[in-house]
Design an enzyme around this catalytic site. Structure first.
Site, PDB file in Angstrom:
ATOM      1  N   LYS A  14       0.837  -1.209   0.000  1.00  0.00           N
ATOM      2  CA  LYS A  14       0.000   0.000   0.000  1.00  0.00           C
ATOM      3  C   LYS A  14       0.871   1.257   0.000  1.00  0.00           C
ATOM      4  CE  LYS A  14      -1.951  -1.305   3.903  1.00  0.00           C
ATOM      5  NZ  LYS A  14      -1.277  -2.591   4.148  1.00  0.00           N
ATOM      6  N   ARG A  89      -9.711   0.476   8.835  1.00  0.00           N
ATOM      7  CA  ARG A  89      -9.299  -0.902   9.129  1.00  0.00           C
ATOM      8  C   ARG A  89     -10.368  -1.673   9.888  1.00  0.00           C
ATOM      9  NH1 ARG A  89      -3.390   0.025   8.904  1.00  0.00           N
ATOM     10  NH2 ARG A  89      -2.334  -1.912   9.351  1.00  0.00           N
ATOM     11  N   ARG A 128      11.675  -6.085   4.557  1.00  0.00           N
ATOM     12  CA  ARG A 128      11.516  -4.622   4.436  1.00  0.00           C
ATOM     13  C   ARG A 128      12.560  -3.881   5.297  1.00  0.00           C
ATOM     14  NH1 ARG A 128       5.833  -2.046   5.369  1.00  0.00           N
ATOM     15  NH2 ARG A 128       5.936  -3.231   7.284  1.00  0.00           N
ATOM     16  N   ARG A 161      11.506  -2.306  10.865  1.00  0.00           N
ATOM     17  CA  ARG A 161      10.439  -1.861  11.768  1.00  0.00           C
ATOM     18  C   ARG A 161      10.256  -2.852  12.906  1.00  0.00           C
ATOM     19  NH1 ARG A 161       5.269  -0.092   8.186  1.00  0.00           N
ATOM     20  NH2 ARG A 161       4.233  -1.376   9.725  1.00  0.00           N
ATOM     21  N   ARG A 172      -0.301  -9.599  12.975  1.00  0.00           N
ATOM     22  CA  ARG A 172      -0.881  -8.565  12.100  1.00  0.00           C
ATOM     23  C   ARG A 172      -1.711  -9.210  10.997  1.00  0.00           C
ATOM     24  NH1 ARG A 172       4.405  -5.776  10.447  1.00  0.00           N
ATOM     25  NH2 ARG A 172       3.142  -4.584   8.982  1.00  0.00           N
TER      26      ARG A 172
HETATM   27  P1  AP5 Z   1       4.907  -1.626   1.811  1.00  0.00           P
HETATM   28  O1  AP5 Z   1       4.574  -0.745   0.668  1.00  0.00           O
HETATM   29  O2  AP5 Z   1       5.674  -1.042   2.955  1.00  0.00           O
HETATM   30  O3  AP5 Z   1       3.594  -2.397   2.303  1.00  0.00           O
HETATM   31  P2  AP5 Z   1       2.342  -1.895   3.121  1.00  0.00           P
HETATM   32  O4  AP5 Z   1       1.135  -2.545   2.557  1.00  0.00           O
HETATM   33  O5  AP5 Z   1       2.346  -0.387   3.188  1.00  0.00           O
HETATM   34  O6  AP5 Z   1       2.693  -2.570   4.507  1.00  0.00           O
HETATM   35  P3  AP5 Z   1       2.572  -2.102   6.011  1.00  0.00           P
HETATM   36  O7  AP5 Z   1       3.277  -3.124   6.838  1.00  0.00           O
HETATM   37  O8  AP5 Z   1       3.043  -0.680   6.190  1.00  0.00           O
HETATM   38  O9  AP5 Z   1       1.076  -2.201   6.241  1.00  0.00           O
HETATM   39  P4  AP5 Z   1       0.382  -2.381   7.576  1.00  0.00           P
HETATM   40  O10 AP5 Z   1      -1.011  -2.160   7.143  1.00  0.00           O
HETATM   41  O11 AP5 Z   1       0.659  -3.620   8.298  1.00  0.00           O
HETATM   42  O12 AP5 Z   1       1.096  -1.287   8.502  1.00  0.00           O
HETATM   43  P5  AP5 Z   1       0.730   0.208   8.891  1.00  0.00           P
HETATM   44  O13 AP5 Z   1       1.958   0.997   8.838  1.00  0.00           O
HETATM   45  O14 AP5 Z   1      -0.479   0.688   8.177  1.00  0.00           O
HETATM   46  O15 AP5 Z   1       5.725  -2.873   1.222  1.00  0.00           O
HETATM   47  C1  AP5 Z   1       6.192  -3.905   2.059  1.00  0.00           C
HETATM   48  C2  AP5 Z   1       7.539  -4.405   1.529  1.00  0.00           C
HETATM   49  O16 AP5 Z   1       7.370  -5.006   0.238  1.00  0.00           O
HETATM   50  C3  AP5 Z   1       8.581  -3.294   1.322  1.00  0.00           C
HETATM   51  O17 AP5 Z   1       9.848  -3.806   1.653  1.00  0.00           O
HETATM   52  C4  AP5 Z   1       8.509  -2.977  -0.177  1.00  0.00           C
HETATM   53  O18 AP5 Z   1       9.752  -2.557  -0.661  1.00  0.00           O
HETATM   54  C5  AP5 Z   1       8.102  -4.335  -0.759  1.00  0.00           C
HETATM   55  N1  AP5 Z   1       7.196  -4.193  -1.894  1.00  0.00           N
HETATM   56  C6  AP5 Z   1       6.128  -3.351  -1.987  1.00  0.00           C
HETATM   57  N2  AP5 Z   1       5.497  -3.517  -3.154  1.00  0.00           N
HETATM   58  C7  AP5 Z   1       6.191  -4.497  -3.827  1.00  0.00           C
HETATM   59  C8  AP5 Z   1       6.022  -5.127  -5.091  1.00  0.00           C
HETATM   60  N3  AP5 Z   1       5.010  -4.778  -5.914  1.00  0.00           N
HETATM   61  N4  AP5 Z   1       6.879  -6.102  -5.434  1.00  0.00           N
HETATM   62  C9  AP5 Z   1       7.891  -6.467  -4.615  1.00  0.00           C
HETATM   63  N5  AP5 Z   1       8.095  -5.912  -3.390  1.00  0.00           N
HETATM   64  C10 AP5 Z   1       7.258  -4.936  -3.009  1.00  0.00           C
HETATM   65  O19 AP5 Z   1       0.266  -0.007  10.419  1.00  0.00           O
HETATM   66  C11 AP5 Z   1       1.187  -0.363  11.429  1.00  0.00           C
HETATM   67  C12 AP5 Z   1       0.446  -0.447  12.756  1.00  0.00           C
HETATM   68  O20 AP5 Z   1      -0.126   0.834  13.095  1.00  0.00           O
HETATM   69  C13 AP5 Z   1      -0.742  -1.413  12.808  1.00  0.00           C
HETATM   70  O21 AP5 Z   1      -0.349  -2.740  13.097  1.00  0.00           O
HETATM   71  C14 AP5 Z   1      -1.602  -0.801  13.915  1.00  0.00           C
HETATM   72  O22 AP5 Z   1      -1.088  -1.090  15.192  1.00  0.00           O
HETATM   73  C15 AP5 Z   1      -1.418   0.695  13.675  1.00  0.00           C
HETATM   74  N6  AP5 Z   1      -2.424   1.245  12.744  1.00  0.00           N
HETATM   75  C16 AP5 Z   1      -2.179   1.841  11.544  1.00  0.00           C
HETATM   76  N7  AP5 Z   1      -3.314   2.243  10.974  1.00  0.00           N
HETATM   77  C17 AP5 Z   1      -4.327   1.898  11.818  1.00  0.00           C
HETATM   78  C18 AP5 Z   1      -5.731   2.020  11.761  1.00  0.00           C
HETATM   79  N8  AP5 Z   1      -6.359   2.582  10.724  1.00  0.00           N
HETATM   80  N9  AP5 Z   1      -6.447   1.521  12.801  1.00  0.00           N
HETATM   81  C19 AP5 Z   1      -5.856   0.966  13.880  1.00  0.00           C
HETATM   82  N10 AP5 Z   1      -4.525   0.809  13.985  1.00  0.00           N
HETATM   83  C20 AP5 Z   1      -3.752   1.268  12.957  1.00  0.00           C
END
Ligand code: AP5
Length: 215
Positions: A14, A89, A128, A161, A172
């Protein structure tokens, strides 16, 4: 005011997709994960409240998330276009977003559901690396930096991270299935879901999404 939502499991890409769309469209990237990590880093009350949930891979309470989203939306002019990454979410967050948008006469135009198999999610998350200084995201195999451990953009140190440990990743994924996957039905009923095969390189994924915009 218009909004699109990037919906997908942890590691679906994402954030990577949002960065790429940001260069090619006028959508503002709003990542609740990034906002919470910034709050944590600054030691603000939101950060302190979110810390234990984030470390465990659990969701931060809906009330906290809806508050920061409402504040963020209010900072932009009426015609702004938002790209939500990692939000909503839960069903409560989805309903909260609809209420906030209604106040601003805003609407959700597309929900891009990024489809990626579980094994790929695991591979992406364990590999990552993120720049401590600017937050640029790399992958040790898929998107390596030119010099190991060093950011190409500003020479910052790359780190893993805290919630990218194997144990927290598994939690997760479970939290996603239980609390976030039900949103697919919610948006399907509203005719907003656009399925995107995101198990391919980032550029191709971006092209698929842009094709939807271009009709
Ligand atoms: P990346 O683009 O970083 O993936 P992502 O989907 O953004 O993954 P996240 O881990 O950030 O999502 P998440 O939803 O778990 O975490 P968030 O930060 O929102 O890509 C991942 C890896 O793959 C990278 O190394 C990249 O280089 C590689 N990659 C990407 N695309 C690729 C491709 N096409 N091909 C090959 N490789 C690729 O949330 C973290 C925490 O915050 C949650 O656990 C929760 O505690 C809290 N939180 C955040 N938002 C909320 C909410 N709305 N409600 C409640 N708690 C929340």
């Amino acid at each position: 005011m218009e909004a699109i939502i990037l919906l997908g499991g942890p590691g679906a890409g994402k954030g990577t997709l949002a960065e790429s769309l940001k260069q090619k469209t006028d959508y503002l990237h709003v990542s609740t994960g990034d906002m919470l990590r910034a709050a944590l880093k600054s030691g603000s009350p939101v950060g302190l409240e979110a810390k234990s949930y984030m470390e465990a891979g659990e969701l931060v309470p809906d009330s906290v998330i809806l508050r920061i989203i409402e504040e963020r939306i209010a900072q932009e002019p009426a015609g702004a276009r938002f790209m939500f990454d990692g939000f909503p979410r839960t069903l409560e967050q989805a309903e909260g977003l609809e209420a906030i948008l209604e106040k601003h006469s805003g609407t959700i135009t597309h929900v891009f559901k990024l489809d990626v198999p579980r094994e790929t999610l695991l591979q992406r998350l364990t590999g990552r690396r993120v720049c401590k200084a600017c937050g640029a995201v790399y992958h040790v195999i898929n998107m390596p930096p030119q010099k190991e451990g060093v950011c190409d953009v500003d020479g910052g140190e790359l780190y893993q991270r805290a919630d990218d440990s194997e144990e927290t990743i598994l939690n997760r994924l479970e939290v996603y299935e239980k609390q976030t996957a039900p949103l697919i039905d919610h948006y399907q009923q509203r005719g907003l879901i656009r399925d995107i095969d995101a198990d391919q390189d980032a550029e191709k994924t971006t092209t698929l999404v842009l094709d939807v915009f271009n009709g």
